[in-house]
Design a protein around this motif. Structure first.
Motif: not given
Length: 164
Positions: A149-150, A135-139, A124, A152
């Protein structure tokens, strides 16, 4: 019940997935070469409890994105494989591990050591020496090329994972 419905129900999966999510330090990163295959493995020292207790997981890296990230770590930070642990960078991560089972071995002092064996499915986030690396969620961080997953964006201040 029709024959088709009966056949579909008998073909349905009857197993359960037990997936552990946590965070901790990634240690003993290594490439393992057996007679049949070559794969990545590591030891996760996962945090738990209020007193900072640790649980040890011995994992094989099996998730496709996790393999790419792991290869990127080995490529960008070759010191993670150094025999002298003091020269290795600190790698802290959040993870998902599946197919867990308890195992043990006897160490050189004759003590039984307990650990959990499993398959690392995904990361993650990954921090190297206290700085965000993935980071999977940090652009603001750029994932390894080809990760699913992204979308980014690159940030010139952050280290970037490389494809294997």
């Amino acid at each position: 019940m029709s024959n088709t419905q009966n056949q579909t129900q008998s073909n349905a999966s009857t197993h359960y997935d037990l997936i552990v999510q946590g965070c901790g330090f990634l240690n003993r990163l290594r490439e393992v070469e057996s007679k049949k295959s070559k794969y990545y493995a590591a030891t996760l020292s996962a945090n738990r409890g209020d007193q900072g207790e640790r649980t040890s997981f011995e994992v094989r890296i099996v998730g496709s994105d996790a393999k790419k990230l792991f290869a990127g770590l080995l490529d960008q930070f070759p010191a993670v494989l150094d025999k002298d642990f003091k020269k290795r960078p600190s790698v802290f991560c959040a993870f998902s591990v599946g197919d867990i089972q308890p195992k043990s071995y006897t160490d050189k002092d004759g003590k039984e050591v307990l650990y959990i064996d499993g398959r690392l499915l995904r990361f993650l986030f990954i921090n190297v020496n206290g700085k965000p690396w993935y980071s999977k969620n940090n652009p603001n961080l750029l994932p390894v090329e080809g990760l699913s997953s992204s979308t980014a964006k690159a940030d010139d201040e952050q280290p970037v994972a490389k494809a294997a």
